[in-house]
Write a protein that holds these residues in place. Structure first.
Motif, short mmCIF file in Angstrom:
data_model
loop_
_atom_site.label_atom_id
_atom_site.label_comp_id
_atom_site.label_asym_id
_atom_site.label_seq_id
_atom_site.Cartn_x
_atom_site.Cartn_y
_atom_site.Cartn_z
N ARG A 79 -1.36 8.47 9.77
CA ARG A 79 -0.52 7.40 10.29
C ARG A 79 -1.20 6.04 10.16
O ARG A 79 -0.60 5.07 9.66
CB ARG A 79 -0.16 7.70 11.75
N ALA A 80 -2.45 5.95 10.59
CA ALA A 80 -3.17 4.66 10.54
C ALA A 80 -3.37 4.21 9.10
O ALA A 80 -3.21 3.02 8.78
CB ALA A 80 -4.52 4.80 11.25
N VAL A 81 -3.72 5.15 8.22
CA VAL A 81 -3.98 4.79 6.81
C VAL A 81 -2.68 4.39 6.13
O VAL A 81 -2.64 3.43 5.35
CB VAL A 81 -4.65 5.97 6.08
N LEU A 82 -1.60 5.10 6.41
CA LEU A 82 -0.31 4.76 5.81
C LEU A 82 0.18 3.39 6.26
O LEU A 82 0.72 2.62 5.46
CB LEU A 82 0.73 5.82 6.15
N LEU A 83 -0.01 3.06 7.52
CA LEU A 83 0.39 1.74 8.01
C LEU A 83 -0.39 0.63 7.30
O LEU A 83 0.16 -0.42 6.96
CB LEU A 83 0.18 1.65 9.52
N THR A 84 -1.68 0.88 7.05
CA THR A 84 -2.48 -0.09 6.31
C THR A 84 -1.97 -0.24 4.88
O THR A 84 -1.82 -1.35 4.37
CB THR A 84 -3.96 0.35 6.29
N GLY A 85 -1.69 0.91 4.23
CA GLY A 85 -1.19 0.87 2.86
C GLY A 85 0.16 0.19 2.77
O GLY A 85 0.41 -0.61 1.84
N LEU A 86 1.04 0.47 3.70
CA LEU A 86 2.37 -0.15 3.68
C LEU A 86 2.30 -1.65 3.93
O LEU A 86 3.07 -2.42 3.35
CB LEU A 86 3.26 0.52 4.73
N THR A 87 1.36 -2.07 4.77
CA THR A 87 1.16 -3.50 4.98
C THR A 87 0.72 -4.17 3.68
O THR A 87 1.21 -5.26 3.33
CB THR A 87 0.09 -3.73 6.07
N ALA A 88 -0.19 -3.50 2.95
CA ALA A 88 -0.62 -4.02 1.65
C ALA A 88 0.55 -4.08 0.67
O ALA A 88 0.69 -5.03 -0.11
CB ALA A 88 -1.74 -3.15 1.09
N MET A 89 1.42 -3.06 0.71
CA MET A 89 2.57 -3.01 -0.19
C MET A 89 3.54 -4.15 0.11
O MET A 89 4.04 -4.82 -0.81
CB MET A 89 3.28 -1.67 -0.03
N ILE A 90 3.80 -4.39 1.38
CA ILE A 90 4.72 -5.47 1.76
C ILE A 90 4.16 -6.82 1.30
O ILE A 90 4.87 -7.66 0.73
CB ILE A 90 4.94 -5.47 3.28
N ALA A 91 2.85 -7.02 1.53
CA ALA A 91 2.22 -8.27 1.10
C ALA A 91 2.24 -8.41 -0.42
O ALA A 91 2.52 -9.49 -0.97
CB ALA A 91 0.78 -8.33 1.62
N GLY A 92 1.96 -7.29 -1.12
CA GLY A 92 1.93 -7.33 -2.58
C GLY A 92 3.28 -7.64 -3.19
O GLY A 92 3.39 -8.47 -4.11
N CYS A 93 4.33 -6.98 -2.71
CA CYS A 93 5.68 -7.22 -3.25
C CYS A 93 6.14 -8.64 -2.97
O CYS A 93 6.75 -9.30 -3.82
CB CYS A 93 6.66 -6.22 -2.65
N THR A 94 5.84 -9.14 -1.77
CA THR A 94 6.23 -10.51 -1.41
C THR A 94 5.51 -11.52 -2.29
O THR A 94 6.11 -12.48 -2.79
CB THR A 94 5.92 -10.77 0.07
N LEU A 95 4.20 -11.30 -2.50
CA LEU A 95 3.42 -12.20 -3.34
C LEU A 95 3.89 -12.16 -4.78
O LEU A 95 4.01 -13.20 -5.45
CB LEU A 95 1.93 -11.81 -3.25
#
Length: 430
Positions: A79-95
């Motif tokens: 759960r903790a690792v997936l939340l970190t990865g998804l945060t990176a994904m959201i930032a990456g797609c937005t950027l």
């Protein structure tokens, strides 16, 4: 258990939450996946070679972070690792939606690669914590079909919506991809917040089980080699080898190639659950062997299409290749993740899934390189031959794996279940 109703009824509440949102989660990825390189090259004006190199960052970074990601999953939970990865994904797609310089795009794609590296082992560990036994195998299969459905529908919508003369359409699909990641974030913070994938600290089982120890198990080595070869001759060819062969050798139109991917998605979605009913309770190594035979047939069909270039027969051959190949996928995708997770324990499940993910990504990276070298030299017959030999290799590896894998990890459960109650009457007579 018969039919989708029986499968759904057997799922725990957490499993239903996970499965019911898969297609929505992957819809955003389907919107952007086929069009990212077009966006970089035709919309942002980056050289095609540079655009390809930028795209490779996703796979390379994903491969690099997979190993550490598996360790973190075992230590802190999926759960903790997936939340970190998804945060990176959201930032990456937005950027990426606003990236007008290659350096900005590179940062965005690195962030997306981080998520790719941890999402596979993370979600597989999460699934394994929620369901087990034959239900786990069925879950992986249905999940795979829904992933393909989401990506396929997203690709169709994206193809109709985007316009290279309107950069804002590309900005919109990348932002939608970022927004779609909020669905799993909401699940992990809400209904799935109590699901643990890591072992309890008080467990008597040992907390060891690093990568070196795991890879000393013969079954792990054999199934990992099988996975790598399957990815090399399978998914590693879908974005490079197959389209290049279809265009340069079979000489079919881009419309036929696009339609072939739609055929692939349709076959998976329509057949996956039917296939699951037939393979549940059977030895998984035998299922892999059948899959290897099916894939060998698919590559021979594509090879035959290349013998009749620029013809209706070639177009039919390309479409048939993708249909038969998809049938093989419905055999592979439920089986391999189930084997890895049945070999694992709660103490090292993240690392087992990381090994699976690394083998997948390694094959997906090596496959396009080999295809490019062979087809660029005009060695199309050699290319098809290598693919067929690789399928034969998978079959041989499955036979070797069967001799080394525990019966429970191979889907053989009934004999042991029948033997367990036998001693009880004897003790009662003593």
């Amino acid at each position: 258990m018969t039919g989708m109703r029986g499968f759904w009824g057997a799922l725990p509440t957490e499993g239903r939450w996970l499965l019911s949102t898969v297609a929505i989660q992957t819809l955003g990825r389907g919107l952007t996946l086929p069009f990212t390189i077009i966006y970089l090259h035709e919309v942002r004006g980056f050289d095609l070679g540079l655009s390809g190199a930028l795209m490779s960052l996703i796979a390379v970074v994903g491969l690099i972070v997979t190993g550490p990601g598996g360790t973190l999953i075992d230590r802190f939970g999926a759960r903790a690792v997936l939340l970190t990865g998804l945060t990176a994904m959201i930032a990456g797609c937005t950027l990426l939606a606003f990236a007008t310089h290659p350096a900005v795009a590179a940062v965005a794609l690195v962030l997306i690669g981080v998520n790719f590296g941890v999402s596979w082992p993370g979600f597989n560990a999460l699934i394994a914590a929620v369901v087990d036994g034959d239900l786990r195998l069925q879950y992986f299969g249905v999940n795979f079909a829904l992933v393909n459905l989401g990506i396929g529908v997203g690709g169709i919508i994206g193809g109709f919506y985007i316009d290279v003369d309107s950069p804002e359409t590309f900005t919109a699909i990348f932002l939608i991809d970022a927004i779609s990641c909020l669905v799993p974030v909401a699940l992990l913070l809400g209904p799935l917040r109590h699901v643990r994938t890591q072992a309890e600290p008080s467990d008597d089982a040992p907390t060891t089980g690093g990568y070196r120890e795991i890879l000393r198990r013969p079954a792990v080595v054999w199934v990992t080699l099988l996975t790598f070869i399957a990815m090399f001759i399978g998914y590693g060819q879908m974005e490079a080898g197959f389209p290049a062969y279809a265009r340069q050798v079979a000489e079919v139109s881009t419309r036929v190639i696009g339609l072939s991917f739609a055929v692939n998605t349709a076959v998976i979605v329509l057949l996956q659950f039917t296939v699951l009913k037939y393979i549940t309770g059977r030895r998984r190594t035998r299922v892999m062997w059948v899959m290897a035979l099916v894939w060998a047939c698919s590559w021979l069909i594509l090879g035959a299409a290349g013998l009749l270039p620029d013809s209706l027969a070639a177009a039919i051959g390309v479409l048939a290749f993708m249909g038969v190949f998809a049938f093989g996928e419905t055999l592979l995708q439920p089986t391999v993740p189930a084997v890895y997770n049945d070999l694992a324990s709660d103490h090292n499940r993240g690392r087992y899934n990381a090994i699976n993910s690394a083998a997948f990504q390694g094959g997906a990276i090596a496959g396009p390189i080999a295809a490019g070298l062979l087809l660029d030299q005009g060695l199309s017959a050699v290319y098809i031959g290598i693919m067929v030999v690789g399928c034969i290799g998978i079959g041989l590896l499955a036979i070797a794996l069967e001799r080394r894998i525990p019966a429970s990890a191979n889907g053989v459960r009934e004999p042991s279940a029948e033997r367990e109650p036998a001693p009880e009457p004897e003790r009662a007579d003593d």
